[in-house]
Every structure is written in structure tokens, then in C-alpha cells.
Design a protein around this motif. Structure first.
Motif, PDB file in Angstrom:
ATOM      1  N   UNK A   1       4.213  -0.157 -10.148  1.00  0.00           N
ATOM      2  CA  UNK A   1       5.262  -1.110 -10.454  1.00  0.00           C
ATOM      3  C   UNK A   1       6.332  -0.147 -11.125  1.00  0.00           C
ATOM      4  N   UNK A   2       6.301   0.971 -10.916  1.00  0.00           N
ATOM      5  CA  UNK A   2       7.487   1.828 -11.540  1.00  0.00           C
ATOM      6  C   UNK A   2       8.271   2.194 -10.218  1.00  0.00           C
ATOM      7  N   UNK A   3       7.795   1.895  -9.177  1.00  0.00           N
ATOM      8  CA  UNK A   3       8.440   2.335  -7.800  1.00  0.00           C
ATOM      9  C   UNK A   3       9.343   1.253  -7.172  1.00  0.00           C
TER      10      UNK A   3
ATOM     11  N   UNK B   1      11.569 -12.093 -10.859  1.00  0.00           N
ATOM     12  CA  UNK B   1       9.922 -11.585 -10.751  1.00  0.00           C
ATOM     13  C   UNK B   1      10.181 -10.540 -11.770  1.00  0.00           C
ATOM     14  N   UNK B   2       8.705 -10.222 -11.900  1.00  0.00           N
ATOM     15  CA  UNK B   2       8.417  -8.739 -12.713  1.00  0.00           C
ATOM     16  C   UNK B   2       8.796  -7.786 -11.706  1.00  0.00           C
ATOM     17  N   UNK B   3       9.088  -6.638 -12.666  1.00  0.00           N
ATOM     18  CA  UNK B   3       9.424  -5.245 -11.966  1.00  0.00           C
ATOM     19  C   UNK B   3       8.301  -4.922 -10.921  1.00  0.00           C
ATOM     20  N   UNK B   4       8.579  -4.063 -10.019  1.00  0.00           N
ATOM     21  CA  UNK B   4       9.962  -3.603  -9.320  1.00  0.00           C
ATOM     22  C   UNK B   4      10.578  -4.749  -8.525  1.00  0.00           C
ATOM     23  N   UNK B   5       9.834  -6.100  -8.169  1.00  0.00           N
ATOM     24  CA  UNK B   5      10.141  -6.765  -7.032  1.00  0.00           C
ATOM     25  C   UNK B   5      11.775  -7.605  -7.536  1.00  0.00           C
TER      26      UNK B   5
ATOM     27  N   UNK C   1       0.852  -1.135  -0.124  1.00  0.00           N
ATOM     28  CA  UNK C   1       0.128  -0.096   0.039  1.00  0.00           C
ATOM     29  C   UNK C   1       0.925   1.235  -0.009  1.00  0.00           C
ATOM     30  N   UNK C   2       1.975   1.065   0.781  1.00  0.00           N
ATOM     31  CA  UNK C   2       2.956   2.052   0.846  1.00  0.00           C
ATOM     32  C   UNK C   2       3.515   2.452  -0.805  1.00  0.00           C
ATOM     33  N   UNK C   3       3.781   1.466  -1.525  1.00  0.00           N
ATOM     34  CA  UNK C   3       4.224   1.461  -2.830  1.00  0.00           C
ATOM     35  C   UNK C   3       3.109   2.158  -3.525  1.00  0.00           C
ATOM     36  N   UNK C   4       2.063   1.996  -3.562  1.00  0.00           N
ATOM     37  CA  UNK C   4       0.930   2.872  -3.986  1.00  0.00           C
ATOM     38  C   UNK C   4       0.810   3.956  -3.854  1.00  0.00           C
TER      39      UNK C   4
ATOM     40  N   UNK D   1       8.613   1.852 -17.046  1.00  0.00           N
ATOM     41  CA  UNK D   1       8.375   0.186 -17.269  1.00  0.00           C
ATOM     42  C   UNK D   1       9.308  -0.484 -18.122  1.00  0.00           C
ATOM     43  N   UNK D   2       9.452   0.029 -19.252  1.00  0.00           N
ATOM     44  CA  UNK D   2      10.117  -0.483 -20.502  1.00  0.00           C
ATOM     45  C   UNK D   2      11.493  -0.562 -19.944  1.00  0.00           C
ATOM     46  N   UNK D   3      12.080   0.464 -19.455  1.00  0.00           N
ATOM     47  CA  UNK D   3      13.461   0.582 -18.978  1.00  0.00           C
ATOM     48  C   UNK D   3      13.814  -0.542 -18.010  1.00  0.00           C
TER      49      UNK D   3
END
Ligand code: PMP
Length: 396
Positions: free
Chosen positions: A77-79, A257-261, A63-66, A230-232
Motif C-alpha cells: 500500500x506504500x506503492x 479510496x484508501x491509499x494507494x488507489x 501482484x506487481x504492486x507487491x 502510509x501516514x503521509x
């Protein structure tokens, strides 16, 4: 002043005038309480446990990421959570830099913090790219025209601060981003000194990467943010390998794992993230306009007060953000800071992790006073009186 009472540090140090928020900001009670509540009620590892508490803590963490994403105008997902601005910028230089620089140009300025200077210098040395460093004008910062004139069709990466930490110069990021993108390059922005003072919307600024630190925006130390397109982020390789950043691992190969993880190997700074969330909740509870006006008034009061003292040289301009750098003729900045410290006035003196700028200005150091939302007129007036007292003490 209403906001000062939100910060228990000032009740603990009633004698102290704290004017070093650019180094680190004090923490509101709400952040301190949230950290305690986290350890009392919520402590469990995230993204792992199959029990209710671990799920609940993971949800609070995400939730903090959001919340961070909403705060700076991007998607969650950019964070990427990092240790701070330094780690964020090193991640981009090490993982993204080699993908794009080739034998092109990396552009930065002489007025950057070392954490946004050395990673690019080292990247250029490793790859053979050309390292172009824009020089400052007399006021201690680069001119927009000089930045734009340095960008050429060979420019692959431009790295600069949104607000500089020595003079508080504010850069026109959107204009620079457009120029960088027009030649097919990428823009990396060090937002460490901007996020605490300005509403920042990264998608509007069009930065490709944007870094900042939690501890300068009233949150805990040891937590920071890298925002990336995202793409970068997807193209970049993780720098650290371990738990929770993987998809599948076998003896022969691993997938991520997918970004950002994929950039967050190992147990993250969970308390730091939770505390950062509390800091952003606190900051957003205060109207930006009122706050910016307050901070700007304090800085102008300081500039006027210092300018009236014989022998003071001021760097930066009247529209500088967050900080004022200055020197007093005939007094070494370190001696001035020590004199002020004896009067319980905390300012920073030194090269401010910006040695290339000091070399260009041909000064060993400056004294820097920086403000937070708790800085009031009494703080400013005590500093001005302290500098005037120093002038008399050293020069008469
Ligand atoms: N960039 C700037 C402009 C800064 O002011 C600072 C902190 N002094 C940093 C980067 C580095 O931040 P941190 O130490 O939190 O990684």
C-alpha cells in the motif's frame, strides 16, 4: 557477454554502441514477450470488471504492486503507480508540500534533475517558503557536509537524488534522512538513477518519499513509482479525480479510496505495470554483486581510458554510479556527440536537465556516457577510441 544476448535491441543494431542507458535502458526479451502476452491473453480493465478475466488481470496488476514493494523493501500500500519519476515528484510537491512547508525552508541542490528542482522552486514561490539550493563542489556534486550544514530547525522538506544523473554521484541518504528527521522535516528522494544500479531498501534508507521510473530499470516507458510513508500518503489530497479512486460519490460530496488507489484515477497503464513486473523479475534473476561489479568495472575502464586522452576533463569520482560525464578541450560537447554518432556511438550531450549545475560549473554542457547491465568492454573501448579520434580530428 551473457546479458547482452537477453536484449534483442542489440541484435537489431549490431553496429551500435549504446551508452545512454541513464536516459532509457533497453528492454530484455522477457519484458517484450510479457507485453505481447498481456495484450494477447490478459487485456481487460482492472479494479472494475465482474468477470473472471478482469479479476485475473486485476490480480496480476496487484501482484506487481507487491513485487515492486518487495523489490524496494516496503509494503504494497506504500506503492503508488505513476507515469514516472517526474509525475511522482510533482505529486509530492503539489499534494504534500503545502501541508508542511509553511514559512520554513525547502532544501535541494544545484545538481538535481529539473524534475526534482523545479517542483520545489515553484512550491517555494507559491507558498513563500525559503528555497535553499546547495552548491556543488568542483567535482560536480554537493558534499555531504554541505547538505548537513544546510539543514536547520526551519527545514521542512529536503529533496535530492540518491544518484545524480549528470555525474552519477551517490548520496548518503540514511545519514541525510536522520538529520532531516532530527529537525522534524521530511526527505524526498529521486531514485531514478539509483534503482537501476543498486539494491535499494527504502525503509532502511528512511526516506519519506522515494520516486523512480520503470523505463530506466529495463521496463516499459510511461510507468513509474512513488513510494510514500502510509501516514503521509493518507494526509495528501489526490491531484486527479475520476474512476476507481473513490469510495462514495454523491451530488454534494465525495470520499476517496484508501491509499494507494486514491492517487490512481482513471484506467492505469496496465501494460506498463505488467511489463515493469517482468523487468523486476528479470533484474532480480541476476545476482546484484556480480552486476554491480560488472558495471563498476566498465565505468572504471571508461574513466581510465578517457583520463589518458589529452584535454579530457572528467566530472564525478571513481565511485560514481552508472554514468561518466566529461568534456574535451576545444570541442563543443554537441560536436563531440555528433562526431561519435557518425561512428555509431550513442552518448548524451547537453545540460542533462540540470541547468543550474551547468551554470555553476560555467560550462554549456557535458558529454555523458552511461552503462547498463549489458554494457561490455568492447562498448567502452569503442567510445574511448572515438573520443581520441575526435581529439585528433578537431585539434590537429
Ligand atoms: N531524476 C533523474 C535523476 C533522472 O535521471 C530522470 C530521467 N532523466 C528523471 C528524474 C526523470 O525521469 P522521467 O523522465 O522518467 O520522469
Amino acid at each position: 557477454m551473457a546479458w547482452k544476448s537477453d536484449f534483442p535491441f542489440f541484435a537489431a543494431h549490431p553496429e551500435l554502441t549504446y551508452l545512454d542507458s541513464a536516459a532509457t535502458a533497453q528492454k530484455p526479451q522477457a519484458v517484450i514477450d510479457r507485453l505481447t502476452a498481456y495484450y494477447v491473453n490478459d487485456n481487460a480493465n482492472v479494479h472494475r470488471g465482474l468477470y473472471q478475466l478482469a479479476y485475473a488481470t486485476t490480480e496480476k496488476f496487484e501482484t506487481v504492486r507487491q513485487q515492486v514493494a518487495d523489490f524496494v523493501g516496503v509494503a504494497a500500500h506504500n506503492v503508488v503507480f505513476t507515469r514516472g519519476t517526474t509525475e511522482s515528484l510533482n505529486l509530492v510537491a503539489t499534494s504534500f508540500g503545502p501541508l508542511v512547508v509553511g514559512d520554513g525552508e525547502i532544501v535541494t541542490t544545484v545538481a538535481e534533475h529539473h524534475s526534482n528542482f523545479i517542483p520545489w522552486q515553484q512550491l517555494a514561490q507559491r507558498t513563500g517558503a525559503t528555497f535553499k539550493v546547495i552548491r556543488a563542489r568542483e567535482n560536480g556534486d554537493v558534499a555531504l557536509a554541505d547538505v548537513l550544514a544546510t539543514i536547520t530547525p526551519k527545514t521542512k522538506l529536503v529533496a535530492l537524488a540518491h544518484v545524480t544523473n549528470v555525474t552519477g554521484a551517490l548520496r548518503d541518504i540514511r545519514t541525510i534522512a536522520d538529520a532531516v528527521h532530527a529537525v522534524g522535516g521530511y526527505l524526498v528522494v529521486d531514485g531514478a538513477q539509483a534503482v537501476p544500479h543498486l539494491p535499494v531498501k527504502i525503509a532502511d534508507l528512511k526516506a519519506d518519499f522515494y520516486a523512480f521510473s520503470g523505463h530506466k530499470v529495463y521496463g516499459p516507458t510511461g510507468i513509474g513509482v512513488l513510494v510514500g510513508r502510509t501516514q503521509l500518503l493518507e494526509q495528501m489530497l489526490p491531484l486527479q479525480f475520476g474512476g476507481e479512486m473513490i469510495d462514495q460519490v454523491s451530488i454534494d460530496e465525495s470520499t476517496w479510496a484508501p491509499v494507494p488507489l486514491k492517487f490512481e484515477a482513471g484506467t492505469p497503464n496496465i501494460a506498463g505495470v505488467i511489463g515493469l513486473g517482468a523487468a523486476l523479475t528479470y533484474v532480480t534473476s541476476i545476482d546484484w554483486d556480480t552486476r554491480q561489479q560488472q558495471e563498476q568495472q566498465m565505468l572504471l575502464r571508461l574513466r581510465r581510458g578517457l583520463a589518458a586522452i589529452i584535454g579530457v576533463t572528467l566530472y564525478g569520482d571513481d565511485d560514481s554510479v552508472g554514468a561518466v560525464s566529461f568534456n574535451l578541450a576545444g570541442v563543443h560537447p554537441h560536436d563531440l556527440a555528433t562526431f561519435l554518432d557518425e561512428q555509431n556511438i550513442a552518448v548524451r550531450a547537453g545540460h542533462h536537465c540540470a541547468q543550474p549545475l551547468m551554470l555553476q560549473l560555467k560550462i554549456p554542457a557535458t558529454v555523458r556516457a552511461s552503462v547498463g547491465l549489458y554494457t561490455d568492454e568492447a562498448d567502452i573501448d569503442r567510445l574511448v577510441a572515438g573520443v581520441e579520434a575526435a581529439r585528433r580530428f578537431f585539434n590537429e
